[in-house]
Structures are given as C-alpha cells and as structure tokens.
Scaffold this motif. Sequence first.
Motif, PDB file in Angstrom:
ATOM      1  N   SER A 120       0.834  -1.209   0.000  1.00  0.00           N
ATOM      2  CA  SER A 120       0.000   0.000   0.000  1.00  0.00           C
ATOM      3  C   SER A 120       0.869   1.259   0.000  1.00  0.00           C
ATOM      4  CB  SER A 120      -0.972  -0.008   1.179  1.00  0.00           C
ATOM      5  OG  SER A 120      -0.284   0.018   2.404  1.00  0.00           O
ATOM      6  N   ALA A 121       1.983   1.238   0.730  1.00  0.00           N
ATOM      7  CA  ALA A 121       2.886   2.395   0.743  1.00  0.00           C
ATOM      8  C   ALA A 121       3.549   2.561  -0.622  1.00  0.00           C
ATOM      9  CB  ALA A 121       3.935   2.242   1.840  1.00  0.00           C
ATOM     10  N   TYR A 122       3.940   1.461  -1.228  1.00  0.00           N
ATOM     11  CA  TYR A 122       4.584   1.481  -2.545  1.00  0.00           C
ATOM     12  C   TYR A 122       3.656   2.092  -3.596  1.00  0.00           C
ATOM     13  CZ  TYR A 122       7.201  -0.604  -6.510  1.00  0.00           C
ATOM     14  OH  TYR A 122       7.913  -0.825  -7.660  1.00  0.00           O
ATOM     15  N   VAL A 123       2.403   1.676  -3.594  1.00  0.00           N
ATOM     16  CA  VAL A 123       1.435   2.178  -4.571  1.00  0.00           C
ATOM     17  C   VAL A 123       1.076   3.640  -4.266  1.00  0.00           C
ATOM     18  CG1 VAL A 123      -0.861   1.832  -5.576  1.00  0.00           C
ATOM     19  CG2 VAL A 123       0.567  -0.146  -5.047  1.00  0.00           C
ATOM     20  N   LEU A 124       0.878   3.966  -2.985  1.00  0.00           N
ATOM     21  CA  LEU A 124       0.556   5.335  -2.573  1.00  0.00           C
ATOM     22  C   LEU A 124       1.666   6.302  -3.003  1.00  0.00           C
ATOM     23  CD1 LEU A 124      -1.331   7.213  -0.728  1.00  0.00           C
ATOM     24  CD2 LEU A 124       0.378   6.769   1.030  1.00  0.00           C
ATOM     25  N   LEU A 125       2.898   5.967  -2.683  1.00  0.00           N
ATOM     26  CA  LEU A 125       4.022   6.837  -3.042  1.00  0.00           C
ATOM     27  C   LEU A 125       4.178   6.939  -4.553  1.00  0.00           C
ATOM     28  CD1 LEU A 125       6.712   5.827  -0.392  1.00  0.00           C
ATOM     29  CD2 LEU A 125       5.252   7.852  -0.402  1.00  0.00           C
ATOM     30  N   SER A 126       3.967   5.824  -5.248  1.00  0.00           N
ATOM     31  CA  SER A 126       4.083   5.839  -6.708  1.00  0.00           C
ATOM     32  C   SER A 126       3.053   6.775  -7.333  1.00  0.00           C
ATOM     33  CB  SER A 126       3.900   4.422  -7.267  1.00  0.00           C
ATOM     34  OG  SER A 126       4.955   3.586  -6.852  1.00  0.00           O
ATOM     35  N   ARG A 127       1.825   6.754  -6.809  1.00  0.00           N
ATOM     36  CA  ARG A 127       0.772   7.627  -7.355  1.00  0.00           C
ATOM     37  C   ARG A 127       1.083   9.095  -7.079  1.00  0.00           C
ATOM     38  NH1 ARG A 127      -4.412   6.992  -9.793  1.00  0.00           N
ATOM     39  NH2 ARG A 127      -5.054   9.114 -10.236  1.00  0.00           N
ATOM     40  N   ILE A 128       1.482   9.405  -5.853  1.00  0.00           N
ATOM     41  CA  ILE A 128       1.796  10.793  -5.514  1.00  0.00           C
ATOM     42  C   ILE A 128       2.990  11.278  -6.327  1.00  0.00           C
ATOM     43  CG2 ILE A 128       2.582  12.333  -3.673  1.00  0.00           C
ATOM     44  CD1 ILE A 128       0.876  10.633  -1.726  1.00  0.00           C
ATOM     45  N   ARG A 129       3.971  10.421  -6.556  1.00  0.00           N
ATOM     46  CA  ARG A 129       5.129  10.821  -7.352  1.00  0.00           C
ATOM     47  C   ARG A 129       4.715  11.206  -8.769  1.00  0.00           C
ATOM     48  NH1 ARG A 129      10.500   7.578  -7.479  1.00  0.00           N
ATOM     49  NH2 ARG A 129      11.125   9.190  -6.034  1.00  0.00           N
ATOM     50  N   VAL A 130       3.836  10.432  -9.385  1.00  0.00           N
ATOM     51  CA  VAL A 130       3.437  10.699 -10.765  1.00  0.00           C
ATOM     52  C   VAL A 130       2.471  11.873 -10.861  1.00  0.00           C
ATOM     53  CG1 VAL A 130       2.210   9.731 -12.757  1.00  0.00           C
ATOM     54  CG2 VAL A 130       3.854   8.341 -11.546  1.00  0.00           C
ATOM     55  N   GLN A 131       1.547  11.976  -9.911  1.00  0.00           N
ATOM     56  CA  GLN A 131       0.501  12.995  -9.996  1.00  0.00           C
ATOM     57  C   GLN A 131       0.850  14.272  -9.263  1.00  0.00           C
ATOM     58  OE1 GLN A 131      -3.382  11.381  -9.713  1.00  0.00           O
ATOM     59  NE2 GLN A 131      -4.359  13.336  -9.310  1.00  0.00           N
ATOM     60  N   GLY A 132       1.715  14.209  -8.266  1.00  0.00           N
ATOM     61  CA  GLY A 132       2.013  15.367  -7.440  1.00  0.00           C
ATOM     62  C   GLY A 132       1.203  15.293  -6.158  1.00  0.00           C
ATOM     63  N   PRO A 133       1.344  16.300  -5.288  1.00  0.00           N
ATOM     64  CA  PRO A 133       0.643  16.272  -3.997  1.00  0.00           C
ATOM     65  C   PRO A 133      -0.851  16.040  -4.168  1.00  0.00           C
ATOM     66  CG  PRO A 133       2.230  18.063  -4.045  1.00  0.00           C
ATOM     67  CD  PRO A 133       2.162  17.508  -5.444  1.00  0.00           C
ATOM     68  N   MET A 134      -1.404  15.211  -3.253  1.00  0.00           N
ATOM     69  CA  MET A 134      -2.820  14.837  -3.335  1.00  0.00           C
ATOM     70  C   MET A 134      -3.460  14.917  -1.963  1.00  0.00           C
ATOM     71  SD  MET A 134      -2.545  11.515  -5.878  1.00  0.00           S
ATOM     72  CE  MET A 134      -4.325  11.395  -6.156  1.00  0.00           C
ATOM     73  N   SER A 135      -4.740  15.299  -1.936  1.00  0.00           N
ATOM     74  CA  SER A 135      -5.522  15.343  -0.701  1.00  0.00           C
ATOM     75  C   SER A 135      -6.112  13.959  -0.420  1.00  0.00           C
ATOM     76  CB  SER A 135      -6.663  16.362  -0.837  1.00  0.00           C
ATOM     77  OG  SER A 135      -7.614  15.883  -1.790  1.00  0.00           O
ATOM     78  N   ILE A 136      -6.660  13.795   0.774  1.00  0.00           N
ATOM     79  CA  ILE A 136      -7.342  12.543   1.114  1.00  0.00           C
ATOM     80  C   ILE A 136      -8.478  12.284   0.116  1.00  0.00           C
ATOM     81  CG2 ILE A 136      -8.928  11.476   2.795  1.00  0.00           C
ATOM     82  CD1 ILE A 136      -6.098  11.082   3.629  1.00  0.00           C
ATOM     83  N   GLY A 137      -9.236  13.308  -0.225  1.00  0.00           N
ATOM     84  CA  GLY A 137     -10.327  13.141  -1.188  1.00  0.00           C
ATOM     85  C   GLY A 137      -9.837  12.682  -2.549  1.00  0.00           C
ATOM     86  N   GLU A 138      -8.745  13.281  -3.020  1.00  0.00           N
ATOM     87  CA  GLU A 138      -8.189  12.887  -4.319  1.00  0.00           C
ATOM     88  C   GLU A 138      -7.663  11.452  -4.272  1.00  0.00           C
ATOM     89  OE1 GLU A 138      -6.656  17.215  -5.972  1.00  0.00           O
ATOM     90  OE2 GLU A 138      -5.438  16.145  -4.481  1.00  0.00           O
ATOM     91  N   LEU A 139      -7.010  11.099  -3.172  1.00  0.00           N
ATOM     92  CA  LEU A 139      -6.513   9.730  -3.010  1.00  0.00           C
ATOM     93  C   LEU A 139      -7.679   8.745  -2.944  1.00  0.00           C
ATOM     94  CD1 LEU A 139      -3.664  10.432  -0.445  1.00  0.00           C
ATOM     95  CD2 LEU A 139      -3.360   9.601  -2.801  1.00  0.00           C
ATOM     96  N   SER A 140      -8.735   9.119  -2.240  1.00  0.00           N
ATOM     97  CA  SER A 140      -9.920   8.275  -2.127  1.00  0.00           C
ATOM     98  C   SER A 140     -10.529   8.012  -3.508  1.00  0.00           C
ATOM     99  CB  SER A 140     -10.940   8.932  -1.200  1.00  0.00           C
ATOM    100  OG  SER A 140     -12.093   8.150  -1.083  1.00  0.00           O
ATOM    101  N   ASP A 141     -10.643   9.064  -4.313  1.00  0.00           N
ATOM    102  CA  ASP A 141     -11.165   8.917  -5.678  1.00  0.00           C
ATOM    103  C   ASP A 141     -10.223   8.066  -6.533  1.00  0.00           C
ATOM    104  OD1 ASP A 141     -13.359  10.486  -5.076  1.00  0.00           O
ATOM    105  OD2 ASP A 141     -12.525  12.305  -5.982  1.00  0.00           O
ATOM    106  N   ALA A 142      -8.929   8.303  -6.417  1.00  0.00           N
ATOM    107  CA  ALA A 142      -7.946   7.599  -7.244  1.00  0.00           C
ATOM    108  C   ALA A 142      -7.917   6.104  -6.949  1.00  0.00           C
ATOM    109  CB  ALA A 142      -6.554   8.196  -7.031  1.00  0.00           C
ATOM    110  N   PHE A 143      -8.033   5.736  -5.672  1.00  0.00           N
ATOM    111  CA  PHE A 143      -7.909   4.333  -5.270  1.00  0.00           C
ATOM    112  C   PHE A 143      -9.251   3.653  -5.020  1.00  0.00           C
ATOM    113  CE2 PHE A 143      -3.731   6.031  -3.831  1.00  0.00           C
ATOM    114  CZ  PHE A 143      -2.925   5.223  -4.620  1.00  0.00           C
ATOM    115  N   ASP A 144     -10.341   4.421  -5.065  1.00  0.00           N
ATOM    116  CA  ASP A 144     -11.671   3.896  -4.752  1.00  0.00           C
ATOM    117  C   ASP A 144     -11.680   3.256  -3.362  1.00  0.00           C
ATOM    118  OD1 ASP A 144     -14.383   3.372  -5.145  1.00  0.00           O
ATOM    119  OD2 ASP A 144     -14.003   1.445  -6.114  1.00  0.00           O
TER     120      ASP A 144
END
Length: 151
Positions: free
Chosen positions: A36-60
């Motif tokens: 989960s940390a690997y995927v979370l960090l990978s997404r933030i690295r590609v997309q840039g800083p993200m809020s809880i709401g954006e992360l919630s939408d991105a990961f469902d």
Amino acid sequence: MDKATSEVEYEQMLLSRHGLLTRRKGRRVDGVMERSAYVLLSRIRVQGPMSIGELSDAFDLDASTLQRQTSAAMRAGLVGRIPDPAGGMARKFRITDEGARLLDEEREGMIRSLGRVMTDWPKEDISAFAHYLRRFNTDLERIDGRPWPRP
C-alpha cells in the motif's frame, strides 16, 4: 537501468493494485516496502501532492482507509502534509526526501528481481510483455473509470 525492464516493473506494480497478487503486512517485510505504501508513493510521485479526497477517488477507497495509510506513511517519514499549492482548503500529501529515496530503492530492487526472472528473455519479449501488461492495466482502468497517470 534498462528501460524495458523498468516499464515491466511499473506495469506489474499497477497490476498488483487490482488485488491480483499477494499482499504483505507491515511497512517493511524483509527490507521490502508494504504494497500500500509502494502504490501510494508511486501515485503521488506521478501525480504530485494529493488530498485525502483525491486519493480516495484515485484508489476507490474510503477516506478512513486512506487516513490510516497516510498516517502510517507520515509516521514512517514517507510523506508530509503541505498546504494546497493551488490555494484550496484541503491539505495535501507529498513525498518526503526519505520517501522518495525508499521508493527509488524499492523500485530498483523490483527491477533487479524482474531482471533476474527475465534474464534469458530477448529484449523484444520484455518490451512485448510490458506492452501487454500496460494494455491490460489500461483496459482495467477504462472499465473501472480510474485511469492511472504514467510517467
């Protein structure tokens, strides 16, 4: 670093987020970052800083699940909170220098492991495999309605 093997690693990471591969417990197991940390960090690295709401939408995922994951990542020094660069109200998570270092270390280890598995594969086969994994992932993303940004 071999570009084709790097592509296979990235696509395999994306495939694993669909729950098709074994999940590990704990932040690091035998020196390996929790999925989960690997995927979370990978997404933030590609997309840039993200809020809880954006992360919630991105990961469902429920916001409460993301709160637990981001809290654990913050305690581990992998992410930090910053004000929204666009001036919004929600604070966003960004990767720390330590998080980026550990993500790079983890990704390089994964690429080396994949390289050992595919050591006898011709470069064309590795490229074709990466293409098919990417195609499979993008089709899953299209169906799910959640495209994953790629570098």
